[in-house]
Design a protein around this motif. Structure first.
Motif, PDB file in Angstrom:
ATOM      1  N   UNK A 244     -29.933  -9.783 -38.489  1.00 22.44           N
ATOM      2  CA  UNK A 244     -28.945 -10.316 -37.570  1.00 22.44           C
ATOM      3  C   UNK A 244     -29.275 -11.757 -37.204  1.00 22.44           C
ATOM      4  N   UNK A 245     -30.544 -11.981 -36.833  1.00 18.06           N
ATOM      5  CA  UNK A 245     -30.965 -13.337 -36.460  1.00 18.06           C
ATOM      6  C   UNK A 245     -30.762 -14.292 -37.623  1.00 18.06           C
ATOM      7  N   UNK A 246     -31.207 -13.851 -38.817  1.00 16.44           N
ATOM      8  CA  UNK A 246     -31.089 -14.713 -39.992  1.00 16.44           C
ATOM      9  C   UNK A 246     -29.637 -14.999 -40.318  1.00 16.44           C
ATOM     10  N   UNK A 247     -28.803 -13.979 -40.115  1.00 13.66           N
ATOM     11  CA  UNK A 247     -27.369 -14.140 -40.374  1.00 13.66           C
ATOM     12  C   UNK A 247     -26.809 -15.266 -39.526  1.00 13.66           C
ATOM     13  N   UNK A 248     -27.163 -15.243 -38.224  1.00 14.28           N
ATOM     14  CA  UNK A 248     -26.622 -16.274 -37.332  1.00 14.28           C
ATOM     15  C   UNK A 248     -27.203 -17.643 -37.657  1.00 14.28           C
ATOM     16  N   UNK A 249     -28.507 -17.667 -38.010  1.00 11.24           N
ATOM     17  CA  UNK A 249     -29.114 -18.936 -38.411  1.00 11.24           C
ATOM     18  C   UNK A 249     -28.407 -19.506 -39.630  1.00 11.24           C
ATOM     19  N   UNK A 250     -28.179 -18.631 -40.625  1.00  7.66           N
ATOM     20  CA  UNK A 250     -27.478 -19.068 -41.837  1.00  7.66           C
ATOM     21  C   UNK A 250     -26.111 -19.615 -41.509  1.00  7.66           C
ATOM     22  N   UNK A 251     -25.401 -18.878 -40.630  1.00  6.97           N
ATOM     23  CA  UNK A 251     -24.060 -19.326 -40.248  1.00  6.97           C
ATOM     24  C   UNK A 251     -24.124 -20.701 -39.593  1.00  6.97           C
ATOM     25  N   UNK A 252     -25.110 -20.888 -38.699  1.00  4.84           N
ATOM     26  CA  UNK A 252     -25.253 -22.173 -38.013  1.00  4.84           C
ATOM     27  C   UNK A 252     -25.542 -23.275 -39.024  1.00  4.84           C
ATOM     28  N   UNK A 253     -26.447 -22.986 -39.974  1.00  3.93           N
ATOM     29  CA  UNK A 253     -26.775 -23.980 -40.990  1.00  3.93           C
ATOM     30  C   UNK A 253     -25.567 -24.345 -41.836  1.00  3.93           C
ATOM     31  N   UNK A 254     -24.793 -23.289 -42.186  1.00  2.00           N
ATOM     32  CA  UNK A 254     -23.584 -23.544 -42.991  1.00  2.00           C
ATOM     33  C   UNK A 254     -22.655 -24.469 -42.228  1.00  2.00           C
ATOM     34  N   UNK A 255     -22.515 -24.190 -40.924  1.00  6.14           N
ATOM     35  CA  UNK A 255     -21.630 -25.025 -40.102  1.00  6.14           C
ATOM     36  C   UNK A 255     -22.124 -26.470 -40.085  1.00  6.14           C
ATOM     37  N   UNK A 256     -23.443 -26.604 -39.865  1.00 11.50           N
ATOM     38  CA  UNK A 256     -24.031 -27.957 -39.874  1.00 11.50           C
ATOM     39  C   UNK A 256     -23.762 -28.652 -41.187  1.00 11.50           C
ATOM     40  N   UNK A 257     -24.022 -27.934 -42.283  1.00 14.58           N
ATOM     41  CA  UNK A 257     -23.850 -28.509 -43.627  1.00 14.58           C
ATOM     42  C   UNK A 257     -22.433 -28.990 -43.840  1.00 14.58           C
ATOM     43  N   UNK A 258     -21.477 -28.089 -43.466  1.00 14.44           N
ATOM     44  CA  UNK A 258     -20.068 -28.442 -43.647  1.00 14.44           C
ATOM     45  C   UNK A 258     -19.707 -29.664 -42.825  1.00 14.44           C
ATOM     46  N   UNK A 259     -20.183 -29.702 -41.560  1.00 14.95           N
ATOM     47  CA  UNK A 259     -19.877 -30.839 -40.669  1.00 14.95           C
ATOM     48  C   UNK A 259     -20.428 -32.136 -41.244  1.00 14.95           C
ATOM     49  N   UNK A 260     -21.694 -32.093 -41.728  1.00 11.73           N
ATOM     50  CA  UNK A 260     -22.300 -33.335 -42.249  1.00 11.73           C
ATOM     51  C   UNK A 260     -21.561 -33.783 -43.508  1.00 11.73           C
ATOM     52  N   UNK A 261     -21.144 -32.820 -44.319  1.00 13.07           N
ATOM     53  CA  UNK A 261     -20.358 -33.182 -45.515  1.00 13.07           C
ATOM     54  C   UNK A 261     -19.081 -33.901 -45.109  1.00 13.07           C
ATOM     55  N   UNK A 262     -18.387 -33.328 -44.087  1.00 13.44           N
ATOM     56  CA  UNK A 262     -17.139 -33.931 -43.618  1.00 13.44           C
ATOM     57  C   UNK A 262     -17.368 -35.355 -43.137  1.00 13.44           C
ATOM     58  N   UNK A 263     -18.452 -35.537 -42.350  1.00 18.45           N
ATOM     59  CA  UNK A 263     -18.750 -36.870 -41.814  1.00 18.45           C
ATOM     60  C   UNK A 263     -19.023 -37.860 -42.928  1.00 18.45           C
ATOM     61  N   UNK A 264     -19.839 -37.406 -43.913  1.00 18.73           N
ATOM     62  CA  UNK A 264     -20.136 -38.274 -45.054  1.00 18.73           C
ATOM     63  C   UNK A 264     -18.861 -38.727 -45.746  1.00 18.73           C
ATOM     64  N   UNK A 265     -17.962 -37.731 -45.953  1.00 19.05           N
ATOM     65  CA  UNK A 265     -16.694 -38.048 -46.617  1.00 19.05           C
ATOM     66  C   UNK A 265     -15.924 -39.104 -45.840  1.00 19.05           C
ATOM     67  N   UNK A 266     -15.912 -38.974 -44.496  1.00 15.12           N
ATOM     68  CA  UNK A 266     -15.174 -39.927 -43.667  1.00 15.12           C
ATOM     69  C   UNK A 266     -15.773 -41.322 -43.747  1.00 15.12           C
ATOM     70  N   UNK A 267     -17.131 -41.337 -43.687  1.00 14.64           N
ATOM     71  CA  UNK A 267     -17.797 -42.645 -43.731  1.00 14.64           C
ATOM     72  C   UNK A 267     -17.543 -43.344 -45.060  1.00 14.64           C
ATOM     73  N   UNK A 268     -17.544 -42.533 -46.148  1.00 13.34           N
ATOM     74  CA  UNK A 268     -17.286 -43.124 -47.469  1.00 13.34           C
ATOM     75  C   UNK A 268     -15.903 -43.737 -47.519  1.00 13.34           C
ATOM     76  N   UNK A 269     -14.955 -43.079 -46.842  1.00 12.69           N
ATOM     77  CA  UNK A 269     -13.606 -43.627 -46.833  1.00 12.69           C
ATOM     78  C   UNK A 269     -13.589 -44.922 -46.049  1.00 12.69           C
TER      79      UNK A 269
END
Lengths: 118, 248
Positions: free
Chosen positions: A93-118
């Motif tokens: 359960x703990x790992x599941x939530x950690x993974x979910x949080x990491x996925x969210x972080x990863x997705x957010x940073x990807x989005x930001x990178x994309x915006x900055x590149x634009x």
């Protein structure tokens, strides 16, 4: 490119619902812990993809061994009179939530990178 | 590299889907099973089921009762039918609708014997009195409506029974105790003695088996009606008076 895995998930759900096999009531508990472990592995795989250190061998081995070991440990705990089941639920359960949080972080940073590149 | 992660993830997701749906179903079945129900619900279910069961057993009782009633009614009907059939047989015998067989006596009268219809009547009466159960004269059955008489034309006088001419030899057949019947006719001073005075000697013959024919024509009734006493339960005052009249 995320469509294929999603289709796979849907196809799996469909196959599972059309199967006539029923899990025996005594094994439902172990089955549930195995499902939890495999869910954790899948989310871990997705997180690894986003962090660019994805390895299919690690994912596949983790997926199956985690599930099997979790079920086995829960079974052993039942035999021994120790609720290892709860430990497995807690850990995964703990790992599941950690993974979910990491996925969210990863997705957010990807989005930001994309915006900055634009 | 790119292709490979695709395939792996897809395969893993596929297995994941199968596992999830299996688990979903299993858990659903498990949760709806009796072991996972709350005690109150179980109690309610037991009550419900036992009351249903009680109702059903009442229904079974009711239906078996009706079944036995029906069977009883059917048996009564059969009884009734067989009673009626028995009655009918008896009536057929009495009214002469059927041919009968039994031990008895035959009386043969030939042409040369000086015998009148009245002698035949006497013989028949004597046979009835001696306990004959059925009598026929040649091919005519003697029944309640029978008439024994004579008819004549220009040359001859005929004996008739039931308005049918009887040819000689006249054979009277009577079913009954043969010895009794014979004694009835031959007692001293009886019919045989009487006829002997006129030189008529009918031939008596005891037989182990005589046949009495059935009547040829069914009687028709145009005027008579069955008399039925008035029902006493329908009205209270009148029948009392009626009964008194009957008793008088």
């Amino acid at each position: 490119m995320w469509i294929l895995p999603l289709l796979g998930l849907l196809a799996g759900a469909f196959i599972g619902s059309t199967l006539t096999y029923e899990v025996p009531p005594t094994y439902i508990k172990y089955m549930s812990i195995a499902v939890l472990a495999s869910l954790d592995s899948v989310l871990g795989g997705v997180r690894a993809l986003l962090e660019n250190d994805f390895d299919s061998t690690v994912l596949l081995s983790g997926f199956f061994t985690n599930a099997l070991l979790a079920a086995l440990l829960a079974y052993l705990g039942d035999r021994l009179g120790v609720d290892l089941y709860l430990a497995a639920v807690f850990v995964f359960g703990v790992r599941l939530f950690q993974n979910l949080a990491n996925i969210r972080h990863g997705l957010l940073s990807q989005l930001r990178n994309n915006k900055q590149e634009k | 590299m790119k292709r490979k992660w695709y395939l792996t993830i897809t395969a893993v997701f596929l297995v994941m889907g199968i596992l999830l749906s299996l688990q979903f179903r299993a858990q659903e079945n498990f949760a709806s099973g009796l072991t996972m129900q709350r005690t109150e619900n179980l109690i309610a279910m037991v009550r419900d089921l036992s009351s249903k069961r009680q109702n059903l057993s009442f229904e079974i009782l009711d239906l078996t009762e009706r079944l036995t009633a029906q069977k009883q009614a059917e048996r009564d009907d059969k009884q009734l039918v067989s009673n009626i059939a028995n009655e009918m047989n008896k009536l057929n015998i009495i009214t002469g609708a059927t041919e009968l067989i039994g031990p008895g006596l035959t009386i043969t009268i030939d042409r040369y014997m000086p015998i009148l219809y009245i002698d035949i009547i006497n013989i028949v009466n004597e046979l009835w009195a001696a306990g004959a159960e059925a009598i026929s004269i040649n091919d005519q059955r003697v029944t309640a409506n029978s008439a024994i008489f004579y008819a004549e034309n220009s040359n001859n006088v005929f004996l008739t029974v039931n308005n049918h001419t009887i040819d000689y030899p006249v054979v009277i057949m009577a079913i009954g105790d043969a010895a009794n019947l014979e004694k009835g006719l031959t007692i001293p001073g009886g019919i045989m003695d009487n006829l002997a005075l006129f030189g008529a000697y009918p031939v008596l013959e005891k037989k182990d088996e005589t046949t009495v024919v059935a009547r040829n024509d069914t009687p028709h009734f145009y005027f008579l009606k069955e008399y039925k006493p008035e029902d006493t339960s329908s009205s209270e005052s009148k029948p009392a008076a009626n009964n008194q009249i009957h008793n008088d």
